[in-house]
Design a protein around this motif. Structure first.
Motif, PDB file in Angstrom:
ATOM      1  N   GLY A  57      19.331  -8.014  29.922  1.00 26.11           N
ATOM      2  CA  GLY A  57      18.254  -7.685  30.846  1.00 26.11           C
ATOM      3  C   GLY A  57      18.749  -7.104  32.147  1.00 26.11           C
ATOM      4  O   GLY A  57      19.937  -6.880  32.359  1.00 26.11           O
ATOM      5  N   GLU A  58      17.790  -6.864  33.028  1.00 23.53           N
ATOM      6  CA  GLU A  58      18.098  -6.263  34.324  1.00 23.53           C
ATOM      7  C   GLU A  58      17.244  -6.930  35.384  1.00 23.53           C
ATOM      8  O   GLU A  58      16.275  -7.633  35.086  1.00 23.53           O
ATOM      9  N   ALA A  59      17.610  -6.722  36.620  1.00 24.90           N
ATOM     10  CA  ALA A  59      16.851  -7.309  37.721  1.00 24.90           C
ATOM     11  C   ALA A  59      15.423  -6.766  37.717  1.00 24.90           C
ATOM     12  O   ALA A  59      15.202  -5.583  37.433  1.00 24.90           O
ATOM     13  N   TRP A  60      14.462  -7.642  38.001  1.00 26.28           N
ATOM     14  CA  TRP A  60      13.081  -7.167  38.050  1.00 26.28           C
ATOM     15  C   TRP A  60      12.962  -6.139  39.185  1.00 26.28           C
ATOM     16  O   TRP A  60      13.611  -6.249  40.219  1.00 26.28           O
ATOM     17  N   ALA A  61      12.115  -5.146  38.983  1.00 27.19           N
ATOM     18  CA  ALA A  61      12.113  -3.960  39.852  1.00 27.19           C
ATOM     19  C   ALA A  61      11.084  -4.023  40.979  1.00 27.19           C
ATOM     20  O   ALA A  61      10.625  -2.994  41.455  1.00 27.19           O
ATOM     21  N   GLY A  62      10.707  -5.217  41.400  1.00 34.14           N
ATOM     22  CA  GLY A  62       9.790  -5.325  42.529  1.00 34.14           C
ATOM     23  C   GLY A  62       8.347  -5.508  42.148  1.00 34.14           C
ATOM     24  O   GLY A  62       7.513  -5.846  42.991  1.00 34.14           O
ATOM     25  N   LYS A  63       7.995  -5.292  40.877  1.00 37.23           N
ATOM     26  CA  LYS A  63       6.640  -5.571  40.431  1.00 37.23           C
ATOM     27  C   LYS A  63       6.647  -5.853  38.936  1.00 37.23           C
ATOM     28  O   LYS A  63       7.564  -5.450  38.208  1.00 37.23           O
ATOM     29  N   LEU A  64       5.626  -6.549  38.507  1.00 31.22           N
ATOM     30  CA  LEU A  64       5.473  -6.911  37.098  1.00 31.22           C
ATOM     31  C   LEU A  64       4.131  -6.365  36.630  1.00 31.22           C
ATOM     32  O   LEU A  64       3.092  -6.758  37.145  1.00 31.22           O
ATOM     33  N   GLU A  65       4.168  -5.463  35.657  1.00 29.23           N
ATOM     34  CA  GLU A  65       2.924  -4.826  35.235  1.00 29.23           C
ATOM     35  C   GLU A  65       2.898  -4.637  33.720  1.00 29.23           C
ATOM     36  O   GLU A  65       3.940  -4.417  33.085  1.00 29.23           O
ATOM     37  N   GLY A  66       1.702  -4.726  33.146  1.00 28.37           N
ATOM     38  CA  GLY A  66       1.487  -4.339  31.770  1.00 28.37           C
ATOM     39  C   GLY A  66       1.873  -5.356  30.717  1.00 28.37           C
ATOM     40  O   GLY A  66       1.854  -5.043  29.522  1.00 28.37           O
ATOM     41  N   PHE A  67       2.231  -6.567  31.116  1.00 31.97           N
ATOM     42  CA  PHE A  67       2.623  -7.585  30.144  1.00 31.97           C
ATOM     43  C   PHE A  67       1.423  -8.446  29.768  1.00 31.97           C
ATOM     44  O   PHE A  67       0.617  -8.827  30.621  1.00 31.97           O
ATOM     45  N   GLN A  68       1.330  -8.762  28.470  1.00 34.50           N
ATOM     46  CA  GLN A  68       0.291  -9.696  28.027  1.00 34.50           C
ATOM     47  C   GLN A  68       0.737 -11.155  28.193  1.00 34.50           C
ATOM     48  O   GLN A  68      -0.083 -12.034  28.374  1.00 34.50           O
ATOM     49  N   ARG A  69       2.054 -11.372  28.098  1.00 34.81           N
ATOM     50  CA  ARG A  69       2.601 -12.722  28.281  1.00 34.81           C
ATOM     51  C   ARG A  69       3.889 -12.643  29.095  1.00 34.81           C
ATOM     52  O   ARG A  69       4.699 -11.742  28.915  1.00 34.81           O
ATOM     53  N   LEU A  70       4.037 -13.606  29.975  1.00 35.55           N
ATOM     54  CA  LEU A  70       5.244 -13.712  30.791  1.00 35.55           C
ATOM     55  C   LEU A  70       5.773 -15.133  30.669  1.00 35.55           C
ATOM     56  O   LEU A  70       5.061 -16.095  30.979  1.00 35.55           O
ATOM     57  N   PHE A  71       7.026 -15.267  30.210  1.00 32.53           N
ATOM     58  CA  PHE A  71       7.662 -16.573  30.092  1.00 32.53           C
ATOM     59  C   PHE A  71       8.742 -16.711  31.152  1.00 32.53           C
ATOM     60  O   PHE A  71       9.616 -15.846  31.272  1.00 32.53           O
ATOM     61  N   LEU A  72       8.682 -17.799  31.913  1.00 37.40           N
ATOM     62  CA  LEU A  72       9.691 -18.094  32.919  1.00 37.40           C
ATOM     63  C   LEU A  72      10.702 -19.065  32.320  1.00 37.40           C
ATOM     64  O   LEU A  72      10.316 -20.121  31.804  1.00 37.40           O
ATOM     65  N   LEU A  73      11.984 -18.718  32.372  1.00 31.67           N
ATOM     66  CA  LEU A  73      13.034 -19.539  31.781  1.00 31.67           C
ATOM     67  C   LEU A  73      14.015 -20.005  32.842  1.00 31.67           C
ATOM     68  O   LEU A  73      14.529 -19.202  33.631  1.00 31.67           O
TER      69      LEU A  73
END
Length: 326
Positions: A57-73
Motif C-alpha cells: 500500500g501507500e500513504a493515504w492521499a489526503g482524502k478518502l472517496e468512492g469506497f463502499q467499505r473501509l476497514f481500519l486495521l
C-alpha cells in the motif's frame, strides 16, 4: 459486473497475518467465482519510519472517496489520529460508506464517535480499557459484530470469520462456504460466539469437577468463596477437590484462586484508571496493604511500581501515570 470498492487503512505495527486473513478471503472468492469483483486498496494511516518493514500500500492521499467499505486495521490501540484523517473518515461515512474496525482498529472508530450506540467486538485483553474510555459503545466479547453499517472483529482468526460473513451477505452462503473450504477452515463461526477458548482447553483437562470449580472462582472474584464452599457447590469433599487441583494444576485450590484474582487485578491496573485500592477490593482483597503484599509476593513488585513501569511505554496510557500509595 459491479465492483465492490474496499479499502484497508493500516496503522504502523499491523501484523501481516491480520491483513492477509482479510485479503485472502476476498482474493479466493474472486478466483473461485470470476463474477465476484472486489477492488481492494491498501492505505497507510501514518508515515512509516525510514527502513521499517512495511505492508503493501501507500500513504493515504489526503482524502478518502468512492469506497463502499473501509476497514481500519491496527494490532495495538493507536495513540492518536491526525485531524485531516479524522475528517476524511467522517466525510466518507456521511456518503454512506460502511466502516469496520479489525483488532485494535475499533479504537480510532470509537475515538471519532462512530461507534456510539453500536455493538463492537473488542478483544478480551482490551475489554476493561475500552469500556472505560468509550462508555457509549456497546463493547462485546463476540468474535465479530455486524451492527447496521458498522463492522468489527476482535482480531486473529475472527477477522477471517467477519470477511466470510461479508462474502455471504454480498454473494450468498454457498460462496462463503466454498471460500472457507478452500482455506481449510474447519467451520464458519457465528459472530456472536465468545472469544475465549473453552475452559477445559485452557486448563488442559476435561475433568468436570475441576471445570465447575474454576468457573465458580471466575464468577466470584470480588467476594471469593472458601475452598469448603467451592467443594460443597461442586459436590465433592474438600480433600477430593484439593487432590483434583493438585493432580491437574499442580497447586491447591486456594493458590489457584489467588493467582486468578491477582492476574485479574494486574489486567485492571494496566487497562483502567481505577485506584489501586479500588482494584484490590474489586478483586477480593480486604485492604490496600493486603492487596499490595499479595501482589508483591506473586509478581515481585508492588501494584504501584508495576503500573508505573508497565504503563510508561504502553499505547493504552494517554495520560501521565498517577502516583498512588499501595
Amino acid at each position: 459486473m459491479t465492483a465492490h470498492r474496499i479499502a484497508f487503512l493500516l496503522w504502523p505495527g499491523t501484523k501481516a497475518l491480520t491483513l492477509a486473513l482479510a485479503e485472502d478471503a476476498l482474493r479466493v472468492a474472486q478466483r473461485l467465482h470470476p463474477e465476484v469483483v472486489y477492488e481492494i486498496s491498501f492505505l497507510h494511516a501514518e508515515p512509516l519510519a525510514e527502513g521499517a518493514w512495511r505492508l503493501p500500500g501507500e500513504a493515504w492521499a489526503g482524502k478518502l472517496e468512492g469506497f463502499q467499505r473501509l476497514f481500519l486495521l491496527a494490532d495495538e490501540p493507536p495513540l492518536q489520529m491526525s485531524p485531516a484523517l479524522s475528517s476524511a473518515i467522517k466525510q466518507l461515512v456521511r456518503t454512506g460508506c460502511v466502516v469496520g474496525g479489525l483488532s485494535a482498529g475499533v479504537y480510532p472508530l470509537a475515538q471519532l464517535g462512530l461507534l456510539d450506540g453500536y455493538r463492537a467486538a473488542v478483544h478480551w485483553r482490551w475489554q476493561d480499557d475500552f469500556a472505560e474510555r468509550f462508555p457509549k459503545v456497546i463493547a462485546t466479547n463476540h468474535l465479530f459484530d455486524w451492527d447496521r453499517d458498522r463492522l468489527s472483529a476482535c482480531g486473529g482468526l475472527a477477522v477471517l470469520d467477519l470477511l466470510l460473513a461479508v462474502l455471504a451477505r454480498d454473494h450468498g452462503a454457498e460462496l462463503a462456504g466454498a471460500v472457507s473450504e478452500e482455506l481449510v477452515v474447519e467451520r464458519i463461526r457465528e459472530g456472536g460466539e465468545r472469544q475465549r477458548i473453552p475452559l477445559q482447553n485452557r486448563l488442559g483437562s476435561s475433568h468436570p469437577k475441576l471445570t465447575q470449580a474454576v468457573l465458580l472462582m471466575e464468577a466470584n472474584i470480588e467476594e471469593p468463596l472458601t475452598t469448603d464452599e467451592i467443594a460443597q457447590h461442586v459436590c465433592v469433599s474438600r480433600r477430593q477437590l484439593e487432590r483434583i487441583f493438585k493432580q491437574y494444576l499442580n497447586r491447591v485450590p486456594s493458590q489457584y484462586y489467588l493467582e486468578l484474582r491477582l492476574n485479574k487485578a494486574r489486567q485492571m491496573l494496566m487497562q483502567t484508571s481505577k485506584s489501586i485500592i479500588q482494584i484490590g477490593l474489586s478483586c477480593g482483597f480486604s485492604s490496600g496493604p493486603h492487596f499490595s503484599s499479595a501482589y508483591r509476593n506473586f509478581f515481585g513488585v508492588t501494584p504501584r511500581e508495576d503500573r508505573n513501569q508497565r504503563r510508561s511505554g504502553s499505547p493504552f496510557d494517554t495520560q501521565p501515570a498517577v502516583t498512588e500509595r499501595g
